[in-house]
Design a protein around this motif. Structure first.
Motif: not given
Length: 491
Positions: A162-167, A219-227, A237-242, A264-272
């Motif tokens: 989250v710290a890295v992705m937030n930047t 999750r399919e759309w979420l991964v596309k957005f992250i990419e 892959r780390l995000i997909q593991k969670w 989870s700590s990652i969930s709010p960021l993924l939602a945003n």
């Protein structure tokens, strides 16, 4: 070398005896670390923190300079030992353990070796996410909200990610998004809404809530957005593991194909990230290209309030938003989504039509009411604590008071004072003094009943009780000034 803390002194163990297996062997004692060593340790920790922050700041500058750049090498920032250590130190020390039953304290007994092992697993791809333990907490409407309790090492890695992705994403996220972002919170969202309605031409308010949002995220759309921004496949892959770790409930692990576990700590960021592409960017485009009048927007997680100058804009927005959300597997909650007449002219207009007072809407724990100032009779937004939410809170305090019935009065008083002060700090806004006073009165009555039950009837009189209340329960106070004063806005 293990280091344990005792009060404000740092204790360094002496060398252990070589004959600990023999009876009567000398036990290991502690000695106080010299002040110079302690100062060096704190300096080293500060230097590590500054080193991590400088690297993250560089990523942020690159992301801000080029909104289309995709980052290909981020994983080494996540498994960096200093980053993992900082993530561990940010975790709540009394947090409930996950499926691994590992607590903050037990993990910290051999912290450096544990972090080295965790870093190595992340580096070579051997890290495996553990299932999330499902628990339920009561909601204000009587239902239960599912929350996920994450394993400790998963919390550490998620916080680092989250710290890295937030930047990166803080360079992308829009201004009207306030939920779960650094240096932003609920009162900033409330202030923005207050100022927006007070200063802009707002005559209608669209109060929307997405039904079961966290469990319906694709999750399919979420991964596309992250990419769109992250091209490091190891991070993806780390995000997909969670996401695919599963949920442990009633002794069985269930695997879902959609959603992110709340808690989870990652969930709010993924939602945003998800709502940034599904909602925020779309709203920005709609406001510029299709709206005839002024439009204000405030979003906190999956709750959003949109103000419109014209009713036709509001109705068109609602129809097109429903179509937009449906495309990504989401839908508006029919009971929590409303379009109402609201604003500085709503009282007079509804009075002319003999339709009664303007309707209210709720946002972030407050009921927003169309009102008038006492001094000059001008329009004012009155914000009161949601009654249903306050009843639930009082019920929880009542149950806890019964559980602590035979605890010392001073101990219960300290606990109640912390509860009341926390309530004032959040709900202490202008026009809400009466509701805060009622909250204090309700707690006072319930505390009196508990004290009378634990002793002889009539022993605790109201005269004695008032002395206790004056000692332990502070009077209500306004902790937040009017937003226009605090933000320098002229209404």
């Amino acid at each position: 070398m293990n280091v344990c803390r005792k009060s404000d002194r740092t204790i360094v163990p002496k060398k252990s005896s070589n004959k600990l297996d023999k009876e009567g062997a000398e036990k290991m004692e502690g000695r106080v670390m010299p002040k110079e060593n302690k100062r060096q340790q704190n300096m080293l920790r500060t230097q590590r923190r500054e080193s991590v922050q400088s690297k993250l700041q560089l990523i942020h500058q690159i992301a801000k300079a080029d909104k289309k750049i995709r980052f290909t090498t981020l994983m080494h920032h996540i498994y960096n030992i200093d980053m993992l250590r900082l993530s561990y130190l940010e975790i709540k020390r009394n947090a409930a353990p996950g499926v691994d039953k590992e607590t903050w304290e037990s993990y910290g007994r051999d912290l450096e070796n544990n972090l080295q092992d965790l870093s190595q697993k992340l580096k070579c791809g051997a890290y495996r996410a553990k299932p999330v333990r499902r628990v339920y907490i009561p909601k204000a409407d009587g239902k239960q909200r599912p929350l996920g309790v994450t394993a400790l090492e998963d919390k550490i890695v998620q916080r680092a990610a989250v710290a890295v992705m937030n930047t990166i994403y803080e360079a992308d996220f829009v201004g009207f998004s306030y939920g779960f972002r650094p240096k932003r919170g609920q009162h900033q969202a409330l202030d923005a809404l207050y100022v927006g309605i007070s200063t802009k031409k707002v005559n209608y308010v669209f109060d929307a809530d997405i039904r079961d949002f966290f469990n319906k995220i694709s999750r399919e759309w979420l991964v596309k957005f992250i990419e769109h921004r992250i091209a490091d496949k190891r991070v993806v892959r780390l995000i997909q593991k969670w996401l695919n770790a599963g949920i442990l409930e009633d002794g069985k692990v269930r695997y879902n194909e959609q959603g992110t576990p709340q808690g989870s700590s990652i969930s709010p960021l993924l939602a945003n990230v998800f709502l940034h592409y599904v909602y925020d960017l779309w709203v920005q485009h709609w406001r510029k290209q299709k709206a005839r009048g002024e439009v204000i927007v405030v979003r906190y997680a999956d709750d959003t309030v949109v103000g419109f100058q014209y009713e036709s804009d509001a109705k068109q927005f609602r129809e097109e938003l429903e179509e937009r959300l449906l495309r990504f597997g989401l839908e508006l909650h029919p009971e929590k989504t409303r379009l109402i007449e609201y604003g500085r002219y709503a009282i007079e207009r509804r009075a002319r039509r003999r339709e009664g007072k303007p309707k209210t809407f709720t946002f972030l724990g407050f009921t927003h009411i169309c009102g008038k100032r006492r001094k000059d009779g001008k329009f004012a937004i009155l914000r009161h604590t949601i009654k249903k939410r306050m009843r639930v809170k009082i019920s929880e305090i009542k149950s806890e008071l019964r559980r602590r019935m035979h605890h010392p009065i001073q101990e219960v008083g300290r606990w109640l004072r912390a509860v009341v002060i926390g309530h004032y700090r959040y709900y202490g806004v202008p026009s809400n003094y009466k509701a805060m006073s009622k909250f204090r009165d309700e707690i006072s009555v319930r505390w009196l009943r508990v004290l009378r039950r634990r002793g002889q009837k009539g022993l605790m009189t109201w005269k004695k009780m008032n002395a206790l209340l004056n000692q332990w329960l502070p009077r209500p106070r306004i902790c937040h000034e009017y937003p226009n004063k605090r933000m320098g806005v002229i209404i």
